[in-house]
Motif scaffolding. Structure first.
Motif, PDB file in Angstrom:
ATOM      1  N   GLU A  17      13.566  11.919  -2.478  1.00 28.71           N
ATOM      2  CA  GLU A  17      13.843  12.272  -1.083  1.00 28.71           C
ATOM      3  C   GLU A  17      12.696  13.074  -0.483  1.00 28.71           C
ATOM      4  O   GLU A  17      12.336  12.895   0.682  1.00 28.71           O
ATOM      5  CB  GLU A  17      15.143  13.072  -1.003  1.00 28.71           C
ATOM      6  N   GLY A  18      12.143  13.945  -1.301  1.00 26.26           N
ATOM      7  CA  GLY A  18      11.024  14.746  -0.807  1.00 26.26           C
ATOM      8  C   GLY A  18       9.832  13.886  -0.446  1.00 26.26           C
ATOM      9  O   GLY A  18       9.169  14.093   0.582  1.00 26.26           O
ATOM     10  N   VAL A  19       9.575  12.906  -1.277  1.00 25.84           N
ATOM     11  CA  VAL A  19       8.449  12.010  -0.968  1.00 25.84           C
ATOM     12  C   VAL A  19       8.766  11.136   0.245  1.00 25.84           C
ATOM     13  O   VAL A  19       7.898  10.879   1.083  1.00 25.84           O
ATOM     14  CB  VAL A  19       8.117  11.148  -2.206  1.00 25.84           C
ATOM     15  N   MET A  20      10.013  10.720   0.346  1.00 24.85           N
ATOM     16  CA  MET A  20      10.415   9.883   1.488  1.00 24.85           C
ATOM     17  C   MET A  20      10.207  10.619   2.804  1.00 24.85           C
ATOM     18  O   MET A  20       9.852   9.994   3.818  1.00 24.85           O
ATOM     19  CB  MET A  20      11.883   9.478   1.349  1.00 24.85           C
ATOM     20  N   LYS A  21      10.434  11.904   2.790  1.00 23.05           N
ATOM     21  CA  LYS A  21      10.314  12.666   4.033  1.00 23.05           C
ATOM     22  C   LYS A  21       8.869  12.725   4.525  1.00 23.05           C
ATOM     23  O   LYS A  21       8.621  12.981   5.698  1.00 23.05           O
ATOM     24  CB  LYS A  21      10.853  14.077   3.826  1.00 23.05           C
ATOM     25  N   THR A  22       7.961  12.545   3.600  1.00 25.58           N
ATOM     26  CA  THR A  22       6.560  12.611   4.014  1.00 25.58           C
ATOM     27  C   THR A  22       6.113  11.331   4.737  1.00 25.58           C
ATOM     28  O   THR A  22       5.037  11.287   5.318  1.00 25.58           O
ATOM     29  CB  THR A  22       5.655  12.811   2.794  1.00 25.58           C
ATOM     30  N   ILE A  23       6.956  10.307   4.654  1.00 26.73           N
ATOM     31  CA  ILE A  23       6.612   9.043   5.311  1.00 26.73           C
ATOM     32  C   ILE A  23       7.293   9.021   6.666  1.00 26.73           C
ATOM     33  O   ILE A  23       8.511   9.178   6.761  1.00 26.73           O
ATOM     34  CB  ILE A  23       7.059   7.844   4.460  1.00 26.73           C
ATOM     35  N   GLN A  24       6.534   8.824   7.697  1.00 24.81           N
ATOM     36  CA  GLN A  24       7.075   8.867   9.054  1.00 24.81           C
ATOM     37  C   GLN A  24       6.865   7.521   9.748  1.00 24.81           C
ATOM     38  O   GLN A  24       6.108   6.669   9.294  1.00 24.81           O
ATOM     39  CB  GLN A  24       6.397   9.972   9.878  1.00 24.81           C
ATOM     40  N   GLY A  25       7.559   7.382  10.835  1.00 26.08           N
ATOM     41  CA  GLY A  25       7.372   6.191  11.675  1.00 26.08           C
ATOM     42  C   GLY A  25       8.042   4.967  11.104  1.00 26.08           C
ATOM     43  O   GLY A  25       8.961   5.040  10.269  1.00 26.08           O
ATOM     44  N   ALA A  85       8.564   2.554 -12.660  1.00 25.98           N
ATOM     45  CA  ALA A  85       8.208   1.819 -11.449  1.00 25.98           C
ATOM     46  C   ALA A  85       9.073   2.319 -10.303  1.00 25.98           C
ATOM     47  O   ALA A  85      10.141   2.914 -10.512  1.00 25.98           O
ATOM     48  CB  ALA A  85       8.407   0.323 -11.652  1.00 25.98           C
ATOM     49  N   ILE A  86       8.611   2.085  -9.109  1.00 28.06           N
ATOM     50  CA  ILE A  86       9.424   2.428  -7.935  1.00 28.06           C
ATOM     51  C   ILE A  86       9.572   1.172  -7.073  1.00 28.06           C
ATOM     52  O   ILE A  86       8.708   0.287  -7.044  1.00 28.06           O
ATOM     53  CB  ILE A  86       8.797   3.585  -7.121  1.00 28.06           C
ATOM     54  N   VAL A  87      10.671   1.115  -6.400  1.00 29.40           N
ATOM     55  CA  VAL A  87      10.942   0.006  -5.465  1.00 29.40           C
ATOM     56  C   VAL A  87      11.286   0.622  -4.116  1.00 29.40           C
ATOM     57  O   VAL A  87      12.162   1.492  -4.032  1.00 29.40           O
ATOM     58  CB  VAL A  87      12.111  -0.878  -5.947  1.00 29.40           C
ATOM     59  N   LEU A  88      10.593   0.162  -3.071  1.00 33.13           N
ATOM     60  CA  LEU A  88      10.884   0.592  -1.708  1.00 33.13           C
ATOM     61  C   LEU A  88      11.441  -0.594  -0.928  1.00 33.13           C
ATOM     62  O   LEU A  88      10.985  -1.731  -1.096  1.00 33.13           O
ATOM     63  CB  LEU A  88       9.616   1.112  -1.013  1.00 33.13           C
ATOM     64  N   GLY A  89      12.392  -0.296  -0.107  1.00 31.86           N
ATOM     65  CA  GLY A  89      13.006  -1.377   0.678  1.00 31.86           C
ATOM     66  C   GLY A  89      13.004  -1.081   2.162  1.00 31.86           C
ATOM     67  O   GLY A  89      13.286   0.042   2.583  1.00 31.86           O
ATOM     68  N   HIS A  90      12.663  -2.095   2.948  1.00 28.05           N
ATOM     69  CA  HIS A  90      12.731  -1.997   4.414  1.00 28.05           C
ATOM     70  C   HIS A  90      13.713  -3.038   4.908  1.00 28.05           C
ATOM     71  O   HIS A  90      13.525  -4.244   4.659  1.00 28.05           O
ATOM     72  CB  HIS A  90      11.352  -2.248   5.032  1.00 28.05           C
ATOM     73  N   ASP A  94       0.833  -1.205   0.000  1.00 26.79           N
ATOM     74  CA  ASP A  94       0.000   0.000   0.000  1.00 26.79           C
ATOM     75  C   ASP A  94       0.866   1.253   0.000  1.00 26.79           C
ATOM     76  O   ASP A  94       0.564   2.246  -0.686  1.00 26.79           O
ATOM     77  CB  ASP A  94      -0.909   0.003   1.236  1.00 26.79           C
ATOM     78  N   LEU A  95       1.939   1.181   0.779  1.00 28.79           N
ATOM     79  CA  LEU A  95       2.838   2.332   0.830  1.00 28.79           C
ATOM     80  C   LEU A  95       3.494   2.575  -0.528  1.00 28.79           C
ATOM     81  O   LEU A  95       3.591   3.729  -0.993  1.00 28.79           O
ATOM     82  CB  LEU A  95       3.914   2.083   1.892  1.00 28.79           C
ATOM     83  N   ALA A  96       3.921   1.483  -1.162  1.00 30.85           N
ATOM     84  CA  ALA A  96       4.547   1.635  -2.474  1.00 30.85           C
ATOM     85  C   ALA A  96       3.559   2.208  -3.493  1.00 30.85           C
ATOM     86  O   ALA A  96       3.920   3.052  -4.342  1.00 30.85           O
ATOM     87  CB  ALA A  96       5.074   0.285  -2.952  1.00 30.85           C
ATOM     88  N   GLY A  97       2.311   1.758  -3.401  1.00 30.24           N
ATOM     89  CA  GLY A  97       1.295   2.294  -4.298  1.00 30.24           C
ATOM     90  C   GLY A  97       1.109   3.792  -4.090  1.00 30.24           C
ATOM     91  O   GLY A  97       1.004   4.567  -5.065  1.00 30.24           O
ATOM     92  N   SER A  98       1.075   4.196  -2.854  1.00 31.71           N
ATOM     93  CA  SER A  98       0.935   5.628  -2.562  1.00 31.71           C
ATOM     94  C   SER A  98       2.140   6.409  -3.054  1.00 31.71           C
ATOM     95  O   SER A  98       2.009   7.511  -3.609  1.00 31.71           O
ATOM     96  CB  SER A  98       0.786   5.808  -1.041  1.00 31.71           C
ATOM     97  N   PHE A  99       3.312   5.805  -2.816  1.00 28.08           N
ATOM     98  CA  PHE A  99       4.546   6.456  -3.265  1.00 28.08           C
ATOM     99  C   PHE A  99       4.522   6.635  -4.791  1.00 28.08           C
ATOM    100  O   PHE A  99       4.860   7.703  -5.317  1.00 28.08           O
ATOM    101  CB  PHE A  99       5.744   5.590  -2.846  1.00 28.08           C
ATOM    102  N   ALA A 100       4.092   5.595  -5.506  1.00 26.45           N
ATOM    103  CA  ALA A 100       4.110   5.638  -6.967  1.00 26.45           C
ATOM    104  C   ALA A 100       3.054   6.588  -7.526  1.00 26.45           C
ATOM    105  O   ALA A 100       3.183   7.061  -8.656  1.00 26.45           O
ATOM    106  CB  ALA A 100       3.900   4.232  -7.532  1.00 26.45           C
ATOM    107  N   ARG A 101       2.035   6.830  -6.754  1.00 21.76           N
ATOM    108  CA  ARG A 101       0.981   7.726  -7.254  1.00 21.76           C
ATOM    109  C   ARG A 101       1.318   9.204  -7.038  1.00 21.76           C
ATOM    110  O   ARG A 101       0.576  10.085  -7.478  1.00 21.76           O
ATOM    111  CB  ARG A 101      -0.344   7.384  -6.575  1.00 21.76           C
ATOM    112  N   THR A 102       2.406   9.453  -6.337  1.00 21.70           N
ATOM    113  CA  THR A 102       2.776  10.845  -6.112  1.00 21.70           C
ATOM    114  C   THR A 102       3.052  11.529  -7.459  1.00 21.70           C
ATOM    115  O   THR A 102       3.797  11.010  -8.293  1.00 21.70           O
ATOM    116  CB  THR A 102       4.044  10.922  -5.228  1.00 21.70           C
ATOM    117  N   SER A 103       2.456  12.662  -7.641  1.00 26.19           N
ATOM    118  CA  SER A 103       2.538  13.328  -8.954  1.00 26.19           C
ATOM    119  C   SER A 103       3.965  13.702  -9.309  1.00 26.19           C
ATOM    120  O   SER A 103       4.370  13.620 -10.484  1.00 26.19           O
ATOM    121  CB  SER A 103       1.650  14.572  -8.953  1.00 26.19           C
TER     122      SER A 103
END
Lengths: 227, 587
Positions: free
Chosen positions: B98-106, B182-187, B61-70
């Motif tokens: 980086e700007g989008v990453m900063k909007t994700i907290q926790g 595409a975007i890839v997020l890693g934890h 879900d997070l990746a989907g939100s990240f990818a939908r960022t305009s």
């Protein structure tokens, strides 16, 4: 649709026109059936993949996995070299055709060193890693199909199809292919897909001495392979 | 005693069973505890799998939100159109990322992000290998699927670190709708993530890659050999590993742990990635160890059936005591009382049938002993007769008429404390000993005083003058044999008189005026003896004397069945005395 990648593949053919100098330009088009179903997800995670809600999912690409070959009776001259680029987590083309005796040069244009090996003949490729920007070459001496891969990256795989002809053509997304100048004579047209030859009757192509010769071939539905 | 023995046997069997149970029970308890631990660890493994799956869903879900960022869509659309990627574009796109990453907290904040154009080229990397770009990630299943339009997750290993990765296609939603990358997020799989996973499960978890430890909820160097061997045996669907595998024992230092391994999915699975859920193995509990861990609350009335235990104890005790009473105490008491009656002479023998079992045997043995003593006494008497000579012919014994009948206070002072001469009153066999004066026991030699007897005996016989004692050498009495008085002819007498009725008194019987020569003879001897002893004879009349003799003769005759009674006058303690001897045979 995923774009058909035709770049980063080059065939260097020495003595493309041989014999008496009479040759015709052979081109054609494959009638492609709908792409086969997408294979099961590889290296599935905790969840199955899910389609995005914004756009229809692309069908799996077919053209990069296709090769069209004209095989004649005359023994071909070996080309000097065939270049194949390793672009990162994949090869520039997943399938390449190589005349018997030609030297295959793999160029690693990525930032990651790889240790490639042919599954069918581990000694085909000299041992040792292919460092970034470094080449690795080998010369197949007989017609065969080789699967080249990296044991540390199972997803990295490429297929080398070694044939007794130098008339090898790639196919674009629409199915078109072009052999260029082909000497007059009778040839058999064969189509390779992914890991084997398409199971269909071989078309006989009679290349005239001059002029442009159009060839058309139909691929059976489901892209069946010869066993 | 039969039921007492049965009862003691049952109590012993119950005690043995109780001891066996006490010693054996810890083992099933240990097995139950181990099984429970296995169950718990299996459940924990399944829960961790669920948590990881749930986490994967959240990450998608997070990746989907990240990818939908305009901004991301615009940056990748622009990059996809470029034939060649350059440094400036990389930095521009990285800045967007980086700007989008900063909007994700926790905890949902990714550890890295990769932005890929529609050709599969890496346009920019955020927070991991940030300066690398231009390489083609197409070919990795995750990226290929994302470029094709799928959202999915995977596990990657980058530089020795394991990442939960998710990918999403980037779609330009403005017409014409198309994929632009595409975007890839890693934890990263970290110790913190591990601790969070097992926070409420009471177990620990470790993530491993082949033989290397990647992360874990506890810093513990578990032995990898059994774990990798267990992983190698796993086949089939990964999602069933927790339920399909069996717990294994692993060691870390000196401590034993129970562990359950499960494979991790994705690309990491090809590098033998797995996770292990483990917990410290409980100590082996024996009987003593079980007692040590008993708590006070375990013995409280609320948890321990004290009432039942107490009731069982009291029942066992009561039954045991009851059986002891009915089978031992009461029969023994009866036998004791019977023996006391025997000793008192109230009974001749012990009642054998009245005593059960062994007590009856004791009674029979005592009776046999009594019979034997009787026979021995008879035998001893015969022996004594042979030694001392026969008793007076026809005699059944003698009775000292004055030994007890005469008052203790007599003229001339009290009688000396010397045993009276034996007054045997014999009966045949071993019949009961009559109560009254003590007689020498049968078989016991009669006492023979070492000194001469303190009295003289004058024996009268009917028609005879008293003979000197030497003439009665056959007498077996230690005292000088009294002179027998000849047995008189039976005389009719009326009511008997006691000797205590004062033979010195008047004679009022119907025999007044009739003189029995035998009684007269005895009377004369008696008077003579009294006179010789210096005793007064005033008031002593023949009538009273004869009346007394008749009364005693009749009394003896009726009691003993003797034919006649012979009276003997003798001197006792310096005074005249009279003794009656039943005569068995008239001849």
């Amino acid at each position: 649709m995923k774009p058909f990648r035709v770049w980063l593949v080059s065939f260097t053919v020495v003595g493309a026109v041989a014999g008496n100098g009479l040759a015709g330009n052979v081109s054609g088009r494959l009638e492609l059936p709908p792409p086969p179903e997408r294979p099961p997800v590889a290296s599935k995670g905790f969840l199955d993949r899910v389609e995005n809600p914004l756009a229809p999912v692309k069908p799996p690409p077919v053209a990069p996995h296709l090769l069209v070959v004209l095989e004649g009776e005359a023994k071909p001259e070996s080309p000097a070299q065939v270049s194949w680029d390793l672009v990162g987590e994949s090869f520039a083309r997943p399938v390449i055709g190589v005349p018997v005796g030609a030297e295959v040069v793999i160029k690693n244009v990525s930032n990651t060193a790889r240790s490639l090996v042919a599954a069918e003949d581990p000694k085909l490729i000299p041992s040792g890693p292919i460092n970034p920007t470094g080449p690795k070459s080998f010369r197949p001496t007989e017609a065969n199909i080789y699967t080249i891969g990296d044991r540390d990256a199972p997803h990295l795989k490429g297929t080398v199809v070694v044939v007794n002809t130098k008339y090898i053509a790639t196919v674009d997304a629409t199915g078109k292919f072009d052999f260029g100048d082909v000497p007059e004579g009778s040839y058999k047209l064969r189509v390779f897909f992914k890991s084997g030859w398409i199971d269909r009757p071989d078309d006989t192509v009679n290349v005239p001495a001059k002029g442009k010769h159009e060839v058309s071939a139909k691929i059976p539905a489901g892209y069946p392979l010869k066993k | 005693m039969f039921f007492s023995k049965i009862w003691f046997f049952l109590v012993a069997v119950a005690a043995a069973i109780a001891l066996t149970i006490a010693l054996v029970m810890p083992r099933p308890a240990q097995r139950a505890m181990v099984n429970e631990e296995h169950q718990r660890i299996t459940v924990a493994c399944g829960v961790i799998d669920i948590l990881l799956t749930d986490d994967a869903r959240n990450r998608i879900d997070l990746a989907g939100s990240f990818a939908r960022t305009s901004e991301i869509v615009g940056a990748l659309e622009s990059a996809s159109g470029a034939d060649k990627l350059d440094d400036a574009r990389m930095k521009q796109v990285r800045g967007v990322g980086e700007g989008v990453m900063k909007t994700i907290q926790g905890s949902r904040k990714p550890d890295f992000a990769i932005l890929i154009d529609k050709r599969g080229r890496v346009v920019a990397r955020v927070q991991l290998d940030e300066n690398d770009y231009g390489d083609v990630l197409a070919g990795r299943p995750l990226v290929d699927d994302a470029l094709a339009g799928y959202l999915r997750d995977d596990l990657w290993v980058q530089n020795g670190t394991m990442y939960f990765v998710t990918a999403s296609p980037v779609v330009k939603r403005d017409p014409p709708v198309e994929y632009v990358g595409a975007i890839v997020l890693g934890h990263a799989v970290t110790n913190e993530l591990s601790k969070k996973l097992v926070g409420s499960l009471g177990v620990d978890v470790g993530f491993y890659l082949g033989g290397d430890t990647v992360a874990g909820s506890k810093t513990l160097a578990l032995d990898m050999t059994p774990m990798t061997a267990a992983v190698a045996k796993l086949k089939g669907d990964l999602s069933g590993d927790c339920a399909a595998t069996h717990p294994i024992q692993v060691r870390a230092g000196n401590e034993d742990y129970t562990a359950l391994v499960a494979r991790l999915p994705g690309e990491a699975a090809q590098k033998k990635a797995f996770y292990t859920v483990y917990t410290k193995r409980p100590q082996e509990l024996g009987f003593a160890a079980t007692l040590k861990i008993v708590r006070q609350g375990d013995l409280s009335m609320a948890t321990f059936p004290w009432i039942i235990v107490g009731a069982v104890f009291l029942i066992a005790l009561a039954v045991g005591i009851g059986l002891m009473f009915f089978e031992a105490d009461r029969p023994l008491r009866r036998l004791t009382a019977d023996a006391v009656r025997l000793a008192k002479g109230e009974t001749e023998r012990l009642a054998e049938d009245a005593h059960p079992g062994k007590f009856g045997s004791i009674a029979r043995s005592v009776n046999i002993a009594i019979d034997k003593l009787g026979r021995d006494a008879k035998s001893a008497k015969k022996d004594l007769d042979g030694l001392l000579g026969p008793a007076p012919e026809g005699s059944l014994g003698t009775i000292d008429l004055l030994a007890t009948a005469l008052p203790s206070s007599r003229p001339g002072g009290p009688a000396p404390a010397v045993a009276a001469p034996p007054s045997e009153f014999r009966f045949s066999g071993s019949g009961p000993t009559p109560s009254g004066p003590q007689h020498p026991r049968p078989g016991t030699p009669p006492p023979r005083p070492a000194t001469p007897p303190p009295f003289k005996t004058v024996q009268t016989q009917p028609g005879h003058t008293p003979a000197p004692p030497s003439a009665l050498g056959g007498s077996r009495h230690p005292t000088p044999a009294p002179l027998p008085v000849p047995t008189p002819a039976p005389a009719s007498v009326s009511a008997p008189l006691s000797l205590d009725d004062d033979i010195l008194g008047g004679f009022e019987s119907e025999g007044r005026g009739t003189v029995d020569p035998y009684f007269k003879s005895v009377y004369d001897q008696f008077v003579s003896t009294k006179q010789s002893c210096g005793e007064p004879t005033a008031g002593l009349t023949y009538e009273k004397f004869a009346e007394k003799l008749v009364r005693n003769r009749d009394d003896l005759t009726s009691k003993t069945g003797c034919k006649d009674v012979r009276f003997t006058v003798y001197v006792k303690d310096g005074k005249a005395a009279l003794k009656a001897t039943p005569v068995k045979d008239e001849a």
